[in-house]
Scaffold this active site. Sequence first.
Site, PDB file in Angstrom:
ATOM      1  N   GLU A   1       0.838  -1.206   0.000  1.00  0.00           N
ATOM      2  CA  GLU A   1       0.000   0.000   0.000  1.00  0.00           C
ATOM      3  C   GLU A   1       0.875   1.260   0.000  1.00  0.00           C
ATOM      4  O   GLU A   1       1.851   1.355   0.748  1.00  0.00           O
ATOM      5  CB  GLU A   1      -0.881  -0.033   1.245  1.00  0.00           C
ATOM      6  CG  GLU A   1      -1.761   1.165   1.474  1.00  0.00           C
ATOM      7  CD  GLU A   1      -2.576   1.063   2.760  1.00  0.00           C
ATOM      8  OE1 GLU A   1      -3.523   1.848   2.931  1.00  0.00           O
ATOM      9  OE2 GLU A   1      -2.241   0.192   3.604  1.00  0.00           O
TER      10      GLU A   1
ATOM     11  N   LYS B   1      -9.253   2.348  -2.410  1.00  0.00           N
ATOM     12  CA  LYS B   1      -9.514   1.699  -1.121  1.00  0.00           C
ATOM     13  C   LYS B   1     -10.905   2.080  -0.612  1.00  0.00           C
ATOM     14  O   LYS B   1     -11.256   3.260  -0.526  1.00  0.00           O
ATOM     15  CB  LYS B   1      -8.430   2.139  -0.122  1.00  0.00           C
ATOM     16  CG  LYS B   1      -8.455   1.437   1.221  1.00  0.00           C
ATOM     17  CD  LYS B   1      -7.257   1.901   2.053  1.00  0.00           C
ATOM     18  CE  LYS B   1      -7.174   1.198   3.394  1.00  0.00           C
ATOM     19  NZ  LYS B   1      -5.976   1.632   4.155  1.00  0.00           N
TER      20      LYS B   1
ATOM     21  N   CYS C   1      -5.389  -3.184   2.213  1.00  0.00           N
ATOM     22  CA  CYS C   1      -5.255  -3.201   3.670  1.00  0.00           C
ATOM     23  C   CYS C   1      -6.581  -3.324   4.435  1.00  0.00           C
ATOM     24  O   CYS C   1      -7.115  -4.414   4.564  1.00  0.00           O
ATOM     25  CB  CYS C   1      -4.454  -1.989   4.137  1.00  0.00           C
ATOM     26  SG  CYS C   1      -3.593  -2.266   5.711  1.00  0.00           S
TER      27      CYS C   1
ATOM     28  N   SER D   1       0.752  -2.406   7.004  1.00  0.00           N
ATOM     29  CA  SER D   1       0.239  -2.866   8.293  1.00  0.00           C
ATOM     30  C   SER D   1       1.355  -2.825   9.328  1.00  0.00           C
ATOM     31  O   SER D   1       2.249  -3.673   9.318  1.00  0.00           O
ATOM     32  CB  SER D   1      -0.305  -4.297   8.159  1.00  0.00           C
ATOM     33  OG  SER D   1      -0.797  -4.771   9.397  1.00  0.00           O
TER      34      SER D   1
ATOM     35  N   LYS E   1       0.565  -9.231  16.033  1.00  0.00           N
ATOM     36  CA  LYS E   1      -0.062  -8.747  14.803  1.00  0.00           C
ATOM     37  C   LYS E   1       0.014  -9.767  13.670  1.00  0.00           C
ATOM     38  O   LYS E   1      -0.933  -9.890  12.879  1.00  0.00           O
ATOM     39  CB  LYS E   1       0.601  -7.435  14.378  1.00  0.00           C
ATOM     40  CG  LYS E   1      -0.096  -6.707  13.229  1.00  0.00           C
ATOM     41  CD  LYS E   1      -1.454  -6.189  13.648  1.00  0.00           C
ATOM     42  CE  LYS E   1      -2.101  -5.310  12.584  1.00  0.00           C
ATOM     43  NZ  LYS E   1      -1.471  -3.988  12.472  1.00  0.00           N
TER      44      LYS E   1
ATOM     45  N   GLY F   1      22.774   8.322  27.486  1.00  0.00           N
ATOM     46  CA  GLY F   1      23.304   8.309  28.840  1.00  0.00           C
ATOM     47  C   GLY F   1      23.225   6.906  29.408  1.00  0.00           C
ATOM     48  O   GLY F   1      22.157   6.291  29.420  1.00  0.00           O
TER      49      GLY F   1
ATOM     50  N   GLY G   1      21.832   1.067  34.902  1.00  0.00           N
ATOM     51  CA  GLY G   1      20.517   0.479  35.093  1.00  0.00           C
ATOM     52  C   GLY G   1      20.060  -0.291  33.875  1.00  0.00           C
ATOM     53  O   GLY G   1      20.664  -0.236  32.795  1.00  0.00           O
TER      54      GLY G   1
ATOM     55  N   ASP H   1      17.271  -0.051  31.931  1.00  0.00           N
ATOM     56  CA  ASP H   1      16.693   0.632  30.774  1.00  0.00           C
ATOM     57  C   ASP H   1      17.775   1.139  29.831  1.00  0.00           C
ATOM     58  O   ASP H   1      17.689   0.946  28.609  1.00  0.00           O
ATOM     59  CB  ASP H   1      15.805   1.791  31.222  1.00  0.00           C
ATOM     60  CG  ASP H   1      14.598   1.334  32.009  1.00  0.00           C
ATOM     61  OD1 ASP H   1      13.997   0.322  31.618  1.00  0.00           O
ATOM     62  OD2 ASP H   1      14.257   1.983  33.015  1.00  0.00           O
ATOM     63  N   SER H   2      18.781   1.800  30.369  1.00  0.00           N
ATOM     64  CA  SER H   2      19.843   2.306  29.489  1.00  0.00           C
ATOM     65  C   SER H   2      20.664   1.160  28.912  1.00  0.00           C
ATOM     66  O   SER H   2      21.167   1.254  27.787  1.00  0.00           O
ATOM     67  CB  SER H   2      20.741   3.297  30.237  1.00  0.00           C
ATOM     68  OG  SER H   2      21.432   2.684  31.307  1.00  0.00           O
TER      69      SER H   2
ATOM     70  N   ASN I   1      15.681  16.377  40.209  1.00  0.00           N
ATOM     71  CA  ASN I   1      15.476  16.710  38.803  1.00  0.00           C
ATOM     72  C   ASN I   1      16.618  17.550  38.248  1.00  0.00           C
ATOM     73  O   ASN I   1      16.950  17.466  37.057  1.00  0.00           O
ATOM     74  CB  ASN I   1      14.154  17.469  38.635  1.00  0.00           C
ATOM     75  CG  ASN I   1      12.945  16.594  38.898  1.00  0.00           C
ATOM     76  OD1 ASN I   1      13.033  15.372  38.812  1.00  0.00           O
ATOM     77  ND2 ASN I   1      11.825  17.208  39.212  1.00  0.00           N
TER      78      ASN I   1
ATOM     79  N   THR J   1      16.025   6.945  27.294  1.00  0.00           N
ATOM     80  CA  THR J   1      16.029   5.566  27.784  1.00  0.00           C
ATOM     81  C   THR J   1      14.824   5.215  28.655  1.00  0.00           C
ATOM     82  O   THR J   1      14.748   4.110  29.183  1.00  0.00           O
ATOM     83  CB  THR J   1      17.322   5.287  28.579  1.00  0.00           C
ATOM     84  OG1 THR J   1      17.365   6.163  29.717  1.00  0.00           O
ATOM     85  CG2 THR J   1      18.554   5.514  27.717  1.00  0.00           C
TER      86      THR J   1
END
Length: 530
Positions: free
Chosen positions: A41, A107, A143, A169, A175, A280, A284, A286-287, A363, A387
């Site tokens: 598509e 479509k 689609c 898609s 999926k 960074g 941890g 996530d990073s 912060n 991250t």
Amino acid sequence: MRIALAQFNPVVGDIAGNTRKILDLAHQAMAQGADVLVTPELALTGYSPEDLLLRDHFYRECNKALDELLELDGITLVVGHPVKLGHERFNAATVMRDGNRLGQYHKMLLPNDEVFDECRYFTPGGAPLVFQQDGVNVGVLICEDVWSLDPAAETADAGADMVLVLNASPFHRNKIETRHETVRYRVEETGLPFAYVNLTGGQDELVFDGASFALNKAGEVVAQAAAYDDELLIVEMADGDLQPASKAALPCPLESVYKTLVVGVRDYIGKNGFPGVLLGLSGGIDSALTLAIAYDALGADKVHAVMMPSRYTADISVTDSRDMIERLGVKYEEIAIWPMYESFVSALAPSFEGLAEDTTEENLQARIRGTLLMALSNKTGKLVLTTGNKSEMTTGYCTLYGDMAGGFAVLKDVAKTLVFQLCHWRNAQKEIIPLRIITRPPSAELRPDQKDQDSLPPYDVLDAIMARYVEENLSAAEIIAEGFAEADVRRVVRLLKINEYKRRQAPVGPRVTHRGFGKDWRYPITNRFS
């Protein structure tokens, strides 16, 4: 009749480049004896061009490209593209062969939910299209048309012997299985075989996973393209049905998510021309996962990790970060932030006089780190990867202009519990993330002895509530009725609401669920609905 399903990765707006890809694929298909080449598509423009579709010049360039494709001899092309007719715009597929336009399909069903807003741009089509190729009547759908019975039924009633489906898609979890199941319903309802071709590649927050396939009249998968890779999948229509062909193995659920994140990073960086990425590194999880994904997407030479320790950074965080860097060989440096932090605190002391320390000071550390990363980005041209994960984005457990500062949020749609699962999956291929990073309790390390769970419900509880509220649209009352503690549910929902302004300012990131914090999450910042 041999059909080539052209699963490939276009670039949005690169009409000339996408045209060259289609021509190259057509020549490859002819070399393999194909009679028909089917593109995904909007293959000519990439999906989705969004407001480029409102510009008349965009259609003029599309028409030039179609004229160029029309000059190709020896194969029937079914090409996805936008078209403007008078004051109306259509999501179209043109069938052409040897200088002749055999028909154009518009479509019928325009999706207008989740990440899709095609009603903003297109007028729905109103008629089926069936063309003849080597004695076979071939129907065309695009689609969303295959997700409902009516367009397929109308195509069958128009005399089709088989159906081609052009798709853009995007991936979300499970999926691929859902696509197979949906098309199988259409096969059962119409009695026709279907061949389904999909895009590959990343486009901003969307990732298209390919995995094109064909089903015979019995609803069996007779051909399967690989997920995520460009491929010409050849299928043959003979004796009134699609015949068995090559079938690639599909990735497991965790591999699908991981590969989606890798492709998302690879194409966002590559298609936008960035020379590399910065991130960074904290010690941890996530990073660490973000670093692993960046490494797999771009290679060690395009990744630059920066450790920015403070007084509260544990020694093992630095040790584990260095360990991972040694395993990957990416560029690495350390910049101590405490002297900068003390300078800020000193400058702010008169304004803060008489006020107790709180999250402001925490912060401030995060914002110093964000400033350093953005300075390195300005100087080198590399893009900063943030991250933070989806659990943090839900609750606002992230700092605006601090750890949210950057250009691409790799884990934006990845819940914390899924972060752990992906780390284990990646290490099972080859251990690149030190085990202690995965097993130690998560901490922002912005104050002494800090742990994430001091400020948030346990992640398995938080993520379960988040999935129900964000992804399934359940109310707080419905979630409580499932047995979750009312205090936890009310807390998560409250945090979600009051941090909408943060999410609105977050960078884009790859979508892996059916409801991420991007195009498919559009809530007013100012609202009093509870």
